[in-house]
Design an enzyme around this catalytic site. Structure first.
Site, PDB file in Angstrom:
ATOM      1  N   GLY A  92       0.844  -1.192   0.000  1.00  0.00           N
ATOM      2  CA  GLY A  92       0.000   0.000   0.000  1.00  0.00           C
ATOM      3  C   GLY A  92       0.876   1.237   0.000  1.00  0.00           C
ATOM      4  CD  GLN A 107       3.275   5.871   2.757  1.00  0.00           C
ATOM      5  OE1 GLN A 107       2.329   5.300   2.231  1.00  0.00           O
ATOM      6  NE2 GLN A 107       4.247   5.211   3.363  1.00  0.00           N
ATOM      7  CB  CYS A 126       5.012   2.320   7.502  1.00  0.00           C
ATOM      8  SG  CYS A 126       4.504   3.801   6.618  1.00  0.00           S
ATOM      9  CG  LEU A 127       6.570   1.077   1.495  1.00  0.00           C
ATOM     10  CD1 LEU A 127       6.086   1.322   0.066  1.00  0.00           C
ATOM     11  CD2 LEU A 127       7.660   0.016   1.511  1.00  0.00           C
ATOM     12  CG  HIS A 171      -0.722   1.041   7.282  1.00  0.00           C
ATOM     13  ND1 HIS A 171       0.203   0.648   8.228  1.00  0.00           N
ATOM     14  CD2 HIS A 171      -0.059   1.892   6.449  1.00  0.00           C
ATOM     15  CE1 HIS A 171       1.361   1.255   7.975  1.00  0.00           C
ATOM     16  NE2 HIS A 171       1.235   2.004   6.896  1.00  0.00           N
ATOM     17  CD  GLU A 172      -1.192   2.343   2.691  1.00  0.00           C
ATOM     18  OE1 GLU A 172      -0.792   3.507   2.515  1.00  0.00           O
ATOM     19  OE2 GLU A 172      -0.428   1.433   3.068  1.00  0.00           O
ATOM     20  CG  HIS A 178       0.040   6.693   5.395  1.00  0.00           C
ATOM     21  ND1 HIS A 178       1.152   7.223   6.024  1.00  0.00           N
ATOM     22  CD2 HIS A 178       0.315   5.377   5.216  1.00  0.00           C
ATOM     23  CE1 HIS A 178       2.052   6.264   6.219  1.00  0.00           C
ATOM     24  NE2 HIS A 178       1.569   5.136   5.750  1.00  0.00           N
TER      25      HIS A 178
END
Ligand code: NI
Length: 190
Positions: free
Chosen positions: A46, A51, A99-100, A141-142, A145
């Site tokens: 994701g 991000q 998380c990226l 999670h996304e 963000h």
């Protein structure tokens, strides 16, 4: 085209992202394509617009890597624009999230099992859908963000203390990462 992923500590990750008007973004597909390229190169499932430095209510998901455990997730590749989580229900369950924007840190995070969400896809078609299991987990999670939240916010005070130095290091660029990132506290020219 691959974009740089914004690292922990950048204020863009803490802003509540704004809704997108179709007229403002006639070329949204090229941004979506770039986000998928970026996410796949970093082996994520994701990625949210903040991000990549854009405070827009847009995130993408490809949950296919989880289809061994949940066959429903084969070809679960979706774009969520102007998403609103309408309901969250069910038992909270823990999953070891990463998380990226926060490379090298994984922690157990508790979230409710089922969500109902309203969103537009990349063709501006409206959807209202219910998800559970890993699909719900990744969406939550996304979605966090685009609300300016990170999974580390959900940890106990003790866990937060234990990862504090690592988080500081990430914001300074002191981390081994195989994809292109932008670090907020890194000195210019490095
Ligand atoms: Ni993330």
């Amino acid at each position: 085209m691959k974009l740089s992923i914004i690292a922990y500590g950048d204020p863009v990750l803490r802003k509540k992202a704004t809704a997108i008007e179709p007229a403002e973004y006639p070329h949204i597909q090229s941004l979506v394509d770039d986000m998928f390229d970026t996410m796949y190169a970093a082996r994520g499932v994701g990625l949210a617009a903040p991000q990549v430095g854009l405070s827009m209510r847009l995130f993408i998901i490809d949950a296919t890597p989880f289809d061994d455990d949940e066959p429903d997730l084969a070809n679960f590749k979706k774009v969520f624009i102007n998403a609103q989580i309408l309901e969250e229900n069910g038992e909270e369950w823990a999953f070891n999230e990463g998380c990226l924007s926060i490379p090298d840190i994984r922690e157990d995070v508790y979230r409710k099992s089922t969500i109902k969400i309203s969103y537009y896809d990349e063709h501006w078609k409206h959807h209202e859908e219910t998800y559970k299991g890993m699909a719900a987990r990744i969406i939550q999670h996304e979605y966090d963000h685009i609300e300016g939240k990170l999974f580390t916010d959900k940890l106990s005070p003790l866990r937060k203390r234990l990862i504090e130095k690592k988080l500081n290091d990430i914001s300074k660029g002191i981390v081994d990462v195989e994809y292109k990132m932008k670090f907020p506290a890194q000195k210019k020219g490095r």
